[in-house]
Design a protein around this motif. Structure first.
Motif, PDB file in Angstrom:
ATOM      1  N   PHE A   1       0.765  -1.246  -0.021  1.00  0.00           N
ATOM      2  CA  PHE A   1       0.065   0.038   0.141  1.00  0.00           C
ATOM      3  C   PHE A   1       1.083   1.052   0.243  1.00  0.00           C
ATOM      4  O   PHE A   1       2.176   1.050   0.266  1.00  0.00           O
ATOM      5  N   LYS A   2       0.370   2.363  -0.394  1.00  0.00           N
ATOM      6  CA  LYS A   2       1.005   3.471  -0.526  1.00  0.00           C
ATOM      7  C   LYS A   2       0.439   4.760   0.209  1.00  0.00           C
ATOM      8  O   LYS A   2      -0.838   4.714   0.637  1.00  0.00           O
ATOM      9  N   CYS A   3       1.084   5.492   0.572  1.00  0.00           N
ATOM     10  CA  CYS A   3       0.976   6.713   1.348  1.00  0.00           C
ATOM     11  C   CYS A   3       1.529   7.912   0.624  1.00  0.00           C
ATOM     12  O   CYS A   3       2.799   8.011   0.444  1.00  0.00           O
ATOM     13  N   ILE A   4       0.693   9.181   0.134  1.00  0.00           N
ATOM     14  CA  ILE A   4       1.182  10.232  -0.336  1.00  0.00           C
ATOM     15  C   ILE A   4       0.665  11.283   0.471  1.00  0.00           C
ATOM     16  O   ILE A   4      -0.534  11.626   0.449  1.00  0.00           O
ATOM     17  N   PRO A   5       1.731  11.952   1.187  1.00  0.00           N
ATOM     18  CA  PRO A   5       1.439  12.973   2.322  1.00  0.00           C
ATOM     19  C   PRO A   5       1.198  14.113   1.470  1.00  0.00           C
ATOM     20  O   PRO A   5       1.332  14.494   0.463  1.00  0.00           O
ATOM     21  N   PRO A   6       0.397  15.203   2.349  1.00  0.00           N
ATOM     22  CA  PRO A   6      -0.218  16.188   1.707  1.00  0.00           C
ATOM     23  C   PRO A   6       0.717  17.218   0.816  1.00  0.00           C
ATOM     24  O   PRO A   6       0.563  17.821  -0.045  1.00  0.00           O
ATOM     25  N   SER A   7       2.115  17.236   1.342  1.00  0.00           N
ATOM     26  CA  SER A   7       3.233  17.931   0.759  1.00  0.00           C
ATOM     27  C   SER A   7       3.318  17.439  -0.617  1.00  0.00           C
ATOM     28  O   SER A   7       3.703  18.206  -1.515  1.00  0.00           O
ATOM     29  N   GLY A   8       3.095  16.099  -0.826  1.00  0.00           N
ATOM     30  CA  GLY A   8       3.002  15.671  -2.266  1.00  0.00           C
ATOM     31  C   GLY A   8       4.542  15.452  -2.841  1.00  0.00           C
ATOM     32  O   GLY A   8       4.773  15.035  -3.974  1.00  0.00           O
ATOM     33  N   ASN A   9       5.458  15.675  -2.092  1.00  0.00           N
ATOM     34  CA  ASN A   9       6.743  15.647  -2.646  1.00  0.00           C
ATOM     35  C   ASN A   9       7.439  14.350  -2.558  1.00  0.00           C
ATOM     36  O   ASN A   9       8.617  13.911  -2.855  1.00  0.00           O
ATOM     37  N   ARG A  10       6.760  13.375  -2.113  1.00  0.00           N
ATOM     38  CA  ARG A  10       7.338  12.043  -1.686  1.00  0.00           C
ATOM     39  C   ARG A  10       6.184  11.112  -1.692  1.00  0.00           C
ATOM     40  O   ARG A  10       5.086  11.422  -1.354  1.00  0.00           O
ATOM     41  N   ILE A  11       6.351   9.692  -2.392  1.00  0.00           N
ATOM     42  CA  ILE A  11       5.527   8.640  -2.055  1.00  0.00           C
ATOM     43  C   ILE A  11       6.053   7.408  -1.461  1.00  0.00           C
ATOM     44  O   ILE A  11       7.243   7.117  -1.394  1.00  0.00           O
TER      45      ILE A  11
ATOM     46  N   ALA B   1       3.017  -5.074   3.670  1.00  0.00           N
ATOM     47  CA  ALA B   1       2.638  -5.869   5.201  1.00  0.00           C
ATOM     48  C   ALA B   1       3.098  -7.281   4.834  1.00  0.00           C
ATOM     49  O   ALA B   1       3.283  -7.773   3.551  1.00  0.00           O
ATOM     50  N   THR B   2       3.211  -7.908   5.980  1.00  0.00           N
ATOM     51  CA  THR B   2       3.248  -9.479   6.041  1.00  0.00           C
ATOM     52  C   THR B   2       2.095 -10.219   5.661  1.00  0.00           C
ATOM     53  O   THR B   2       2.214 -11.389   5.127  1.00  0.00           O
ATOM     54  N   SER B   3       1.042  -9.800   5.562  1.00  0.00           N
ATOM     55  CA  SER B   3      -0.184 -10.325   5.347  1.00  0.00           C
ATOM     56  C   SER B   3      -1.364  -9.385   5.049  1.00  0.00           C
ATOM     57  O   SER B   3      -1.145  -8.294   5.087  1.00  0.00           O
ATOM     58  N   ASN B   4      -2.303  -9.795   4.332  1.00  0.00           N
ATOM     59  CA  ASN B   4      -3.553  -9.145   4.119  1.00  0.00           C
ATOM     60  C   ASN B   4      -4.312  -8.539   5.378  1.00  0.00           C
ATOM     61  O   ASN B   4      -4.832  -7.379   5.182  1.00  0.00           O
ATOM     62  N   GLN B   5      -4.233  -9.387   6.389  1.00  0.00           N
ATOM     63  CA  GLN B   5      -4.953  -8.702   7.691  1.00  0.00           C
ATOM     64  C   GLN B   5      -4.239  -7.819   8.181  1.00  0.00           C
ATOM     65  O   GLN B   5      -4.745  -6.849   8.616  1.00  0.00           O
ATOM     66  N   GLU B   6      -2.793  -7.908   8.050  1.00  0.00           N
ATOM     67  CA  GLU B   6      -1.743  -6.535   8.686  1.00  0.00           C
ATOM     68  C   GLU B   6      -1.988  -5.410   7.846  1.00  0.00           C
ATOM     69  O   GLU B   6      -2.101  -4.491   8.362  1.00  0.00           O
ATOM     70  N   MET B   7      -2.058  -5.720   6.700  1.00  0.00           N
ATOM     71  CA  MET B   7      -2.281  -4.527   5.604  1.00  0.00           C
ATOM     72  C   MET B   7      -3.603  -3.879   5.859  1.00  0.00           C
ATOM     73  O   MET B   7      -3.617  -2.541   5.928  1.00  0.00           O
ATOM     74  N   LYS B   8      -4.679  -4.476   6.117  1.00  0.00           N
ATOM     75  CA  LYS B   8      -5.804  -3.854   6.447  1.00  0.00           C
ATOM     76  C   LYS B   8      -5.841  -3.263   7.746  1.00  0.00           C
ATOM     77  O   LYS B   8      -6.302  -2.229   7.899  1.00  0.00           O
ATOM     78  N   ARG B   9      -5.135  -3.809   8.760  1.00  0.00           N
ATOM     79  CA  ARG B   9      -4.975  -3.023   9.966  1.00  0.00           C
ATOM     80  C   ARG B   9      -4.317  -1.645  10.075  1.00  0.00           C
ATOM     81  O   ARG B   9      -4.726  -0.544  10.522  1.00  0.00           O
ATOM     82  N   TRP B  10      -3.112  -1.646   9.085  1.00  0.00           N
ATOM     83  CA  TRP B  10      -2.526  -0.369   8.931  1.00  0.00           C
ATOM     84  C   TRP B  10      -3.403   0.598   8.260  1.00  0.00           C
ATOM     85  O   TRP B  10      -3.341   1.679   8.363  1.00  0.00           O
TER      86      TRP B  10
END
Length: 118
Positions: free
Chosen positions: A84-94, A99-108
């Motif tokens: 999964f990815k996160c683009i902060p509002p500053s937008g200068n970085r992605i 994660a190690t599992s689908n469950q862990e990814m959903k938790r985050w």
């Protein structure tokens, strides 16, 4: 000043909303690939990360990013599961996380979504 995260001495300190190891994609000019890092999402919506779990509360985070207003979501472009990815509002970085599992990814993703839309 509160240093570290000693809940017993500071019982009113809110516990982080999410913490754990994730692999973070490194895209520097020198290093490329995935690095395992210890992430801590605080109640104030800031994501801290450290080289190791033991560093939390003992040394400064490698980076701190405010998630409010960020774009987050599952990413399939890298051909790896649980990314999964996160683009902060500053937008200068992605940031790309794995994660190690689908469950862990959903938790985050759920915890980060709450930080993005407080």
């Amino acid at each position: 000043m509160v240093v570290g995260s000693d809940i017993s001495r500071y019982p009113n300190t809110p516990r982080p909303t999410c913490r754990g190891y994730l692999h973070k994609r490194t895209q520097s000019a020198i290093l490329k690939g995935w690095r395992k890092r210890w992430f801590v999402l605080k109640h104030n919506g800031y994501l801290h990360y450290y080289k190791h779990k033991k560093d939390e509360g003992k040394s400064r985070p490698l980076e701190v990013t405010k998630l409010e207003g960020a774009e987050i979501g599952i990413d399939t472009s890298l051909g790896k599961p649980f990314v999964f990815k996160c683009i902060p509002p500053s937008g200068n970085r992605i940031f790309y996380f794995c994660a190690t599992s689908n469950q862990e990814m959903k938790r985050w993703l759920e915890a980060m979504d709450k930080a993005v839309h407080p």
